[in-house]
Design an enzyme around this catalytic site. Structure first.
Site, PDB file in Angstrom:
ATOM      1  N   LYS A   1     -16.429   3.964   1.094  1.00 32.80           N
ATOM      2  CA  LYS A   1     -15.694   3.614  -0.124  1.00 32.80           C
ATOM      3  C   LYS A   1     -16.682   3.205  -1.197  1.00 32.80           C
ATOM      4  O   LYS A   1     -17.408   2.220  -1.039  1.00 32.80           O
ATOM      5  CB  LYS A   1     -14.742   2.451   0.142  1.00 32.80           C
ATOM      6  CG  LYS A   1     -13.635   2.723   1.099  1.00 32.80           C
ATOM      7  CD  LYS A   1     -12.725   1.506   1.121  1.00 32.80           C
ATOM      8  CE  LYS A   1     -12.116   1.299   2.463  1.00 32.80           C
ATOM      9  NZ  LYS A   1     -11.329   0.077   2.529  1.00 32.80           N
TER      10      LYS A   1
ATOM     11  N   GLU B   1       0.816  -1.209   0.000  1.00 36.12           N
ATOM     12  CA  GLU B   1       0.000   0.000   0.000  1.00 36.12           C
ATOM     13  C   GLU B   1       0.851   1.261   0.000  1.00 36.12           C
ATOM     14  O   GLU B   1       0.376   2.350   0.286  1.00 36.12           O
ATOM     15  CB  GLU B   1      -0.965  -0.012   1.185  1.00 36.12           C
ATOM     16  CG  GLU B   1      -2.040  -1.073   1.000  1.00 36.12           C
ATOM     17  CD  GLU B   1      -3.229  -0.891   1.913  1.00 36.12           C
ATOM     18  OE1 GLU B   1      -3.403   0.215   2.470  1.00 36.12           O
ATOM     19  OE2 GLU B   1      -3.995  -1.850   2.061  1.00 36.12           O
TER      20      GLU B   1
END
Length: 172
Positions: free
Chosen positions: A151, A18
């Protein structure tokens, strides 16, 4: 500055999936101390100019109602012990946000965590809510967190995300 600090300690400066560093650090406190050293080396003041946010992903180490969290010893620990640990960390370090500090189905503990430290730390439910309306409604009723991560790609459609946001704003 963090890369230089990690290298000076002989730790890996490889980047994780990430985008962050992924050194083999033994404890959360050791990782936070490394961040604080880097903040200072960069010429900033921790707490005044830079704060720390944690994404714990606690569901990953939750099993059979206990947390297998090595910072607190080799034996699994209770939700109350995790909450006490976050309380300690947030008093000792400039932590302003904790995401997924508890497992996604440890609802009573989320409520207790928010009651204990929610006045000074943002407690983000991501895995807790997974942009699902029923989970959000339950969390609002229980005061399970004081923040949510929405999200679009988590729920699947614009309409479902819009419905989720409407519920959120109607209830708060």
């Amino acid at each position: 500055c963090l890369k230089k600090y990690l290298a000076s300690k002989g730790l890996s400066t490889s980047v994780g999936d990430e985008g962050g560093f992924a050194p083999r650090i033994s404890t959360t406190k050791e990782a936070i101390e490394a961040l604080l050293m880097a903040i200072e080396a960069a010429g900033y003041k921790a707490k005044d100019q830079v704060s720390i946010a944690l994404d714990v992903a606690a569901s990953e180490f939750y099993k059979d109602g206990k947390y297998n969290f090595k910072d607190l010893g080799s034996a699994p620990v209770s939700s109350a012990q995790m909450i006490a640990y976050y309380d300690e960390l947030s008093k000792e370090y400039p932590i302003v946000s904790i995401e997924d500090g508890l497992a996604e189905d440890d609802w009573a503990a989320w409520r207790d965590l928010t009651a204990q430290i929610g006045s000074r730390v943002q407690l983000v439910g991501d895995d807790l809510y997974v942009t699902q309306e029923a989970r959000l409604a339950r969390g609002i009723e229980m005061h399970a967190s004081n923040a949510i991560l929405i999200k679009l790609n988590q729920i699947g459609t614009l309409t479902e995300t819009d419905d989720h946001l409407r519920l959120l704003f109607a209830r708060v």
